[in-house]
Scaffold this motif. Structure first.
Motif, mmCIF file in Angstrom:
data_model
loop_
_atom_site.group_PDB
_atom_site.id
_atom_site.type_symbol
_atom_site.label_atom_id
_atom_site.label_comp_id
_atom_site.label_asym_id
_atom_site.label_seq_id
_atom_site.Cartn_x
_atom_site.Cartn_y
_atom_site.Cartn_z
ATOM 1 N N HIS A 167 -33.283 27.147 -4.165
ATOM 2 C CA HIS A 167 -32.074 27.947 -4.307
ATOM 3 C C HIS A 167 -31.276 27.822 -3.015
ATOM 4 O O HIS A 167 -31.834 27.678 -1.930
ATOM 5 N N CYS A 168 -29.974 27.871 -3.146
ATOM 6 C CA CYS A 168 -29.106 27.511 -2.035
ATOM 7 C C CYS A 168 -28.083 28.580 -1.742
ATOM 8 O O CYS A 168 -27.814 29.442 -2.566
ATOM 9 N N LYS A 169 -27.526 28.504 -0.524
ATOM 10 C CA LYS A 169 -26.417 29.383 -0.156
ATOM 11 C C LYS A 169 -25.253 28.515 0.275
ATOM 12 O O LYS A 169 -25.415 27.344 0.643
ATOM 13 N N ASN A 170 -24.090 29.103 0.225
ATOM 14 C CA ASN A 170 -22.849 28.386 0.466
ATOM 15 C C ASN A 170 -21.964 29.222 1.371
ATOM 16 O O ASN A 170 -21.750 30.408 1.108
ATOM 17 N N VAL B 101 -10.389 21.635 0.947
ATOM 18 C CA VAL B 101 -11.706 22.027 1.445
ATOM 19 C C VAL B 101 -12.599 20.802 1.552
ATOM 20 O O VAL B 101 -12.747 20.048 0.589
ATOM 21 N N GLN B 102 -13.189 20.608 2.727
ATOM 22 C CA GLN B 102 -14.175 19.542 2.922
ATOM 23 C C GLN B 102 -15.557 20.123 2.656
ATOM 24 O O GLN B 102 -15.861 21.232 3.083
ATOM 25 N N ILE B 103 -16.405 19.348 1.978
ATOM 26 C CA ILE B 103 -17.739 19.839 1.645
ATOM 27 C C ILE B 103 -18.802 19.112 2.454
ATOM 28 O O ILE B 103 -18.789 17.893 2.580
ATOM 29 N N PHE B 104 -19.727 19.911 3.006
ATOM 30 C CA PHE B 104 -20.845 19.397 3.790
ATOM 31 C C PHE B 104 -22.142 19.913 3.180
ATOM 32 O O PHE B 104 -22.289 21.115 2.946
ATOM 33 N N LEU C 118 -19.927 24.777 3.443
ATOM 34 C CA LEU C 118 -21.218 24.368 3.987
ATOM 35 C C LEU C 118 -22.297 24.818 3.011
ATOM 36 O O LEU C 118 -22.385 26.004 2.681
ATOM 37 N N VAL C 119 -23.116 23.881 2.537
ATOM 38 C CA VAL C 119 -24.101 24.169 1.494
ATOM 39 C C VAL C 119 -25.485 23.839 2.030
ATOM 40 O O VAL C 119 -25.720 22.738 2.527
#
Length: 173
Positions: free
Chosen positions: A52-55, A123-126, A68-69
């Protein structure tokens, strides 16, 4: 239903799931009470497969936005992360108004899937390198009353189809 990109944001979770299916991406989605935090998620989770992840939706001093993920228990140094992601000065959390404007979601529902609503590429995603070592990942499908399980390769495929080439970096400390 066949969806072409770009389409008018914000899209619904159902439209997102149909889009993933149209891409040939297999997912599993569980419905549950609204989860507003990692601790809420941990108490509910049950037998949902995968990590499970947070963002984190953040912005730098010049108004550039980043998503940021990472894995839910990962720690990140918000005082230093701008150096990794190419931000101008320290980052701070983006305001709910910008979150809705750019990603089409409310706080508590932030997800990498939300870049589907960012048709102007604001938005840039990392993605955290440690998270991307895991084969199966879990995120809200635009609403915190659902959790969608997706394979890491399929997450990359999805992000690329919505014109958000992710950058994979060691974000967590």
């Amino acid at each position: 239903m066949s969806i072409t990109y770009p389409f008018a944001p914000p899209i619904t979770p159902q439209t997102l799931l149909e889009y993933l299916e149209d891409l040939g991406i297999e997912t599993q989605t569980a419905t549950h009470p609204a989860l507003h935090s990692v601790s809420d998620s941990q108490s509910y989770r049950g037998d949902i497969e995968g990590i499970h992840c947070k963002n984190l939706f953040v912005k730098d001093k010049k108004g550039q936005y980043f998503l940021l993920v990472m894995e839910e228990n990962a720690e990140i140094d918000l005082k230093q992360v701008h150096k990794l992601i190419g931000g101008s000065g320290r980052v701070s959390f983006g305001r709910p108004e910008q979150l809705m404007e750019y990603l089409g979601v409310k706080p508590g529902s932030v997800t990498p899937f939300s870049v589907i609503n960012d048709v102007e590429n604001k938005v840039q995603i990392f993605l955290d390198e440690a998270m991307m070592q895991e084969p199966t990942l879990n995120y809200h499908p635009l609403l915190n009353e659902m959790t969608t399980t997706i394979k890491r390769e399929d997450l990359i495929k999805f992000l690329q189809t919505v014109h958000h080439e992710p950058k994979i970096l060691a974000l967590s400390v």
